[in-house]
Design a protein around this motif. Structure first.
Motif, PDB file in Angstrom:
ATOM      1  N   PHE A   1      -2.468  17.555  -4.138  1.00  0.00           N
ATOM      2  CA  PHE A   1      -2.194  16.204  -4.624  1.00  0.00           C
ATOM      3  C   PHE A   1      -3.073  15.220  -3.866  1.00  0.00           C
ATOM      4  N   TYR A   2      -3.808  14.426  -4.616  1.00  0.00           N
ATOM      5  CA  TYR A   2      -4.730  13.477  -3.987  1.00  0.00           C
ATOM      6  C   TYR A   2      -3.978  12.438  -3.156  1.00  0.00           C
ATOM      7  N   HIS A   3      -2.929  11.861  -3.720  1.00  0.00           N
ATOM      8  CA  HIS A   3      -2.228  10.781  -3.026  1.00  0.00           C
ATOM      9  C   HIS A   3      -1.317  11.294  -1.912  1.00  0.00           C
ATOM     10  N   LEU A   4      -1.069  12.596  -1.862  1.00  0.00           N
ATOM     11  CA  LEU A   4      -0.341  13.130  -0.714  1.00  0.00           C
ATOM     12  C   LEU A   4      -1.183  12.991   0.547  1.00  0.00           C
ATOM     13  N   GLU A   5      -2.476  13.222   0.422  1.00  0.00           N
ATOM     14  CA  GLU A   5      -3.373  13.037   1.562  1.00  0.00           C
ATOM     15  C   GLU A   5      -3.363  11.584   2.035  1.00  0.00           C
ATOM     16  N   LYS A   6      -3.339  10.650   1.089  1.00  0.00           N
ATOM     17  CA  LYS A   6      -3.285   9.239   1.456  1.00  0.00           C
ATOM     18  C   LYS A   6      -1.965   8.892   2.139  1.00  0.00           C
ATOM     19  N   LEU A   7      -0.887   9.491   1.645  1.00  0.00           N
ATOM     20  CA  LEU A   7       0.414   9.235   2.253  1.00  0.00           C
ATOM     21  C   LEU A   7       0.465   9.780   3.678  1.00  0.00           C
ATOM     22  N   LEU A   8      -0.102  10.958   3.884  1.00  0.00           N
ATOM     23  CA  LEU A   8      -0.121  11.537   5.228  1.00  0.00           C
ATOM     24  C   LEU A   8      -0.998  10.725   6.176  1.00  0.00           C
ATOM     25  N   SER A   9      -2.051  10.100   5.632  1.00  0.00           N
ATOM     26  CA  SER A   9      -2.892   9.262   6.492  1.00  0.00           C
ATOM     27  C   SER A   9      -2.138   8.035   6.990  1.00  0.00           C
ATOM     28  N   MET A  10      -1.120   7.610   6.242  1.00  0.00           N
ATOM     29  CA  MET A  10      -0.341   6.444   6.653  1.00  0.00           C
ATOM     30  C   MET A  10       0.723   6.795   7.687  1.00  0.00           C
TER      31      MET A  10
ATOM     32  N   ASP B   1      10.430  10.232   8.393  1.00  0.00           N
ATOM     33  CA  ASP B   1      11.093  11.518   8.136  1.00  0.00           C
ATOM     34  C   ASP B   1      10.924  11.942   6.677  1.00  0.00           C
ATOM     35  N   ILE B   2      10.986  10.985   5.769  1.00  0.00           N
ATOM     36  CA  ILE B   2      10.802  11.299   4.349  1.00  0.00           C
ATOM     37  C   ILE B   2       9.392  11.814   4.091  1.00  0.00           C
ATOM     38  N   VAL B   3       8.398  11.206   4.724  1.00  0.00           N
ATOM     39  CA  VAL B   3       7.010  11.649   4.557  1.00  0.00           C
ATOM     40  C   VAL B   3       6.840  13.071   5.087  1.00  0.00           C
ATOM     41  N   ASN B   4       7.471  13.388   6.191  1.00  0.00           N
ATOM     42  CA  ASN B   4       7.403  14.753   6.727  1.00  0.00           C
ATOM     43  C   ASN B   4       8.039  15.756   5.769  1.00  0.00           C
ATOM     44  N   ASP B   5       9.140  15.367   5.123  1.00  0.00           N
ATOM     45  CA  ASP B   5       9.763  16.249   4.131  1.00  0.00           C
ATOM     46  C   ASP B   5       8.842  16.460   2.930  1.00  0.00           C
ATOM     47  N   LEU B   6       8.200  15.397   2.481  1.00  0.00           N
ATOM     48  CA  LEU B   6       7.272  15.522   1.353  1.00  0.00           C
ATOM     49  C   LEU B   6       6.116  16.450   1.692  1.00  0.00           C
ATOM     50  N   ARG B   7       5.639  16.365   2.892  1.00  0.00           N
ATOM     51  CA  ARG B   7       4.550  17.252   3.308  1.00  0.00           C
ATOM     52  C   ARG B   7       4.984  18.708   3.228  1.00  0.00           C
ATOM     53  N   ARG B   8       6.203  18.990   3.608  1.00  0.00           N
ATOM     54  CA  ARG B   8       6.691  20.368   3.579  1.00  0.00           C
ATOM     55  C   ARG B   8       6.846  20.882   2.151  1.00  0.00           C
TER      56      ARG B   8
ATOM     57  N   ALA C   1       0.829  -1.205   0.000  1.00  0.00           N
ATOM     58  CA  ALA C   1       0.000   0.000   0.000  1.00  0.00           C
ATOM     59  C   ALA C   1       0.863   1.256   0.000  1.00  0.00           C
ATOM     60  N   LEU C   2       1.935   1.248   0.790  1.00  0.00           N
ATOM     61  CA  LEU C   2       2.821   2.411   0.852  1.00  0.00           C
ATOM     62  C   LEU C   2       3.502   2.661  -0.491  1.00  0.00           C
ATOM     63  N   GLU C   3       3.983   1.621  -1.128  1.00  0.00           N
ATOM     64  CA  GLU C   3       4.636   1.785  -2.428  1.00  0.00           C
ATOM     65  C   GLU C   3       3.637   2.212  -3.501  1.00  0.00           C
ATOM     66  N   ASP C   4       2.401   1.719  -3.426  1.00  0.00           N
ATOM     67  CA  ASP C   4       1.379   2.116  -4.395  1.00  0.00           C
ATOM     68  C   ASP C   4       1.065   3.604  -4.265  1.00  0.00           C
ATOM     69  N   VAL C   5       0.946   4.095  -3.039  1.00  0.00           N
ATOM     70  CA  VAL C   5       0.676   5.521  -2.825  1.00  0.00           C
ATOM     71  C   VAL C   5       1.832   6.370  -3.336  1.00  0.00           C
TER      72      VAL C   5
ATOM     73  N   SER D   1     -11.062   1.650  14.248  1.00  0.00           N
ATOM     74  CA  SER D   1     -12.036   1.733  13.153  1.00  0.00           C
ATOM     75  C   SER D   1     -12.081   3.101  12.480  1.00  0.00           C
ATOM     76  N   PRO D   2     -11.977   4.231  13.220  1.00  0.00           N
ATOM     77  CA  PRO D   2     -12.019   5.536  12.539  1.00  0.00           C
ATOM     78  C   PRO D   2     -10.740   5.866  11.777  1.00  0.00           C
ATOM     79  N   SER D   3      -9.719   5.016  11.866  1.00  0.00           N
ATOM     80  CA  SER D   3      -8.406   5.339  11.310  1.00  0.00           C
ATOM     81  C   SER D   3      -8.424   5.372   9.786  1.00  0.00           C
ATOM     82  N   PRO D   4      -8.040   6.496   9.165  1.00  0.00           N
ATOM     83  CA  PRO D   4      -7.887   6.521   7.705  1.00  0.00           C
ATOM     84  C   PRO D   4      -6.791   5.578   7.225  1.00  0.00           C
ATOM     85  N   CYS D   5      -5.773   5.367   8.062  1.00  0.00           N
ATOM     86  CA  CYS D   5      -4.691   4.454   7.694  1.00  0.00           C
ATOM     87  C   CYS D   5      -5.215   3.029   7.558  1.00  0.00           C
ATOM     88  N   LEU D   6      -6.039   2.596   8.499  1.00  0.00           N
ATOM     89  CA  LEU D   6      -6.610   1.250   8.433  1.00  0.00           C
ATOM     90  C   LEU D   6      -7.491   1.090   7.205  1.00  0.00           C
TER      91      LEU D   6
END
Length: 381
Positions: A224-233, A210-217, A132-136, A271-276
């Motif tokens: 970006f649609y998939h940036l939101e998905k990446l941040l949810s993970m 740390d890489i995800v935090n850099d991407l967010r910045r 899932a992480l690589e797909d995002v 259950s409310p987790s977007p990551c799950l």
């Protein structure tokens, strides 16, 4: 006739929405369909009274336009019940959490606990998490590449840095993936090379965090649609940041680290987790996308039958076969998600799934796809 008649004053030309009406079916005309008589409000002395008016013919639907309000009626597939008859049933729906699915299906708290435990045990496996992480990341890379090709260079400095970070992250995950092939030995016989164990001791999931935090910045100012998905993970990455990523260790240690990922994620994600939910969508469909429908429809129990019915709808812009097929697949994914949760909760009653598609000028027909029934309707105005 409705029991309550709204007593509102209005002026001629004002657009109003009247949610209350009654109807009766007139004589059948083979060339036109069924005649519909509606009790419509009529202005008399600045107030409303009721008058009966024949609004037209339509085989399965009656669309009435009164000012800006549009009333849609559909009873045939609802066994006498009005499908998509209320405004709440014609609202769009974006499914992005297990809690939203359980709320829609009115699942009890005890059954929700069962759903969460069952889902977590399946979707938090290491291969599902990594896939899932690589797909995002790959989909986010495609979005970034497209923006760089179609935007001015001055406005994409941060995006270029983000592109390099994505490539570095994908390379890092690829290099840290464990290969069970080794020269002259099987994986379970491969010894731990002590010289490399200390060198790669810092390779953890915390580095990916740390890489995800850099991407967010770098990419947050762009939509970006998939940036939101990446941040949810990030929620999952925070739980496993101390787990090692190392492809030079022995087989037993690799299995232990993968088990730690599974155990930590299944314990902490709720259950409310977007990551799950992201992991669940990838587990079911092999890709990470939100599940969206144009009309959320209704969920109700059929009278005199131990059967629940779930209906959802989508509006198409073209009656082309390819477009219809795409709409059917989108509705199938949405209905399949609700069916999966229903069965996982151990519900005894059967669930009847219906998908409805509307398109202007479409030929009305019934489509069966993967055991589900879909109805294509002509959109009458």
């Amino acid at each position: 006739m409705p029991r309550y008649i709204p007593r509102n004053s209005f002026s001629v030309g004002t657009s109003v929405r009247i949610p209350l009406f009654s109807c009766s079916v007139g004589p059948y005309n083979p060339s036109h369909g069924t005649a519909i008589d509606l009790d419509l409000p009529s202005p008399v002395s600045g107030e409303f009274c009721w008058r009966r008016e024949r609004v037209g013919y339509c085989p399965k639907f009656c669309f009435m336009r009164f000012g800006r309000g549009v009333v849609q009626k559909h009873k045939q597939q609802g066994r006498g019940r009005l499908l998509f008859g209320t405004e709440s049933e014609r609202e769009p729906l974006v499914v992005n959490s297990l809690t939203k699915v359980c709320n829609f299906l009115d699942i009890s708290a005890q059954q929700r606990k069962l759903v969460r435990c069952t889902v977590c045990s399946q979707v938090t496996q290491h291969r599902i998490w990594r896939g899932a992480l690589e797909d995002v990341l790959n989909n986010l890379k495609e979005e970034v590449d497209w923006l760089l090709e179609h935007s001015e260079e001055k406005k994409t400095q941060g995006v270029k840095l983000g592109q390099q970070v994505i490539l570095s992250c994908l390379k890092f995950l690829s290099e840290s993936s464990v290969s069970y092939k080794a020269e002259n030995s099987t994986s379970w016989m491969r010894p731990v090379p002590a010289r490399y164990a200390k060198a790669n001791a810092s390779a953890k999931w915390e580095d990916v965090l740390d890489i995800v935090n850099d991407l967010r910045r770098y990419l947050l100012e762009h939509d970006f649609y998939h940036l939101e998905k990446l941040l949810s993970m990030k929620e999952g990455l925070l739980q496993i940041k101390d787990v090692f990523l190392d492809n030079t260790i022995g087989f037993r240690e690799v299995r232990h680290q993968e088990h730690l990922v599974h155990r930590k994620l299944s314990k902490m994600l709720g259950s409310p987790s977007p990551c799950l939910f992201t992991l669940l969508v990838y587990f079911l469909y092999g890709r990470v996308r939100d599940i969206e429908v144009d009309l959320c429809g209704g969920f109700y129990k059929e009278e005199k039958r131990e059967l629940f019915c779930l209906s959802m709808g989508r509006i198409l812009t073209s009656a082309d076969e390819k477009m219809v097929r795409r709409g059917v697949k989108q509705l199938d994914r949405a209905l399949g998600m609700f069916e999966f949760v229903w069965e996982t909760a151990g519900m005894k009653e059967a669930l009847n799934l219906q998908g409805h598609l509307w398109c202007l000028g479409a030929e009305e027909k019934t489509i069966t796809y993967r055991g589900k029934t879909f109805y294509l309707h002509d959109l009458c105005l």
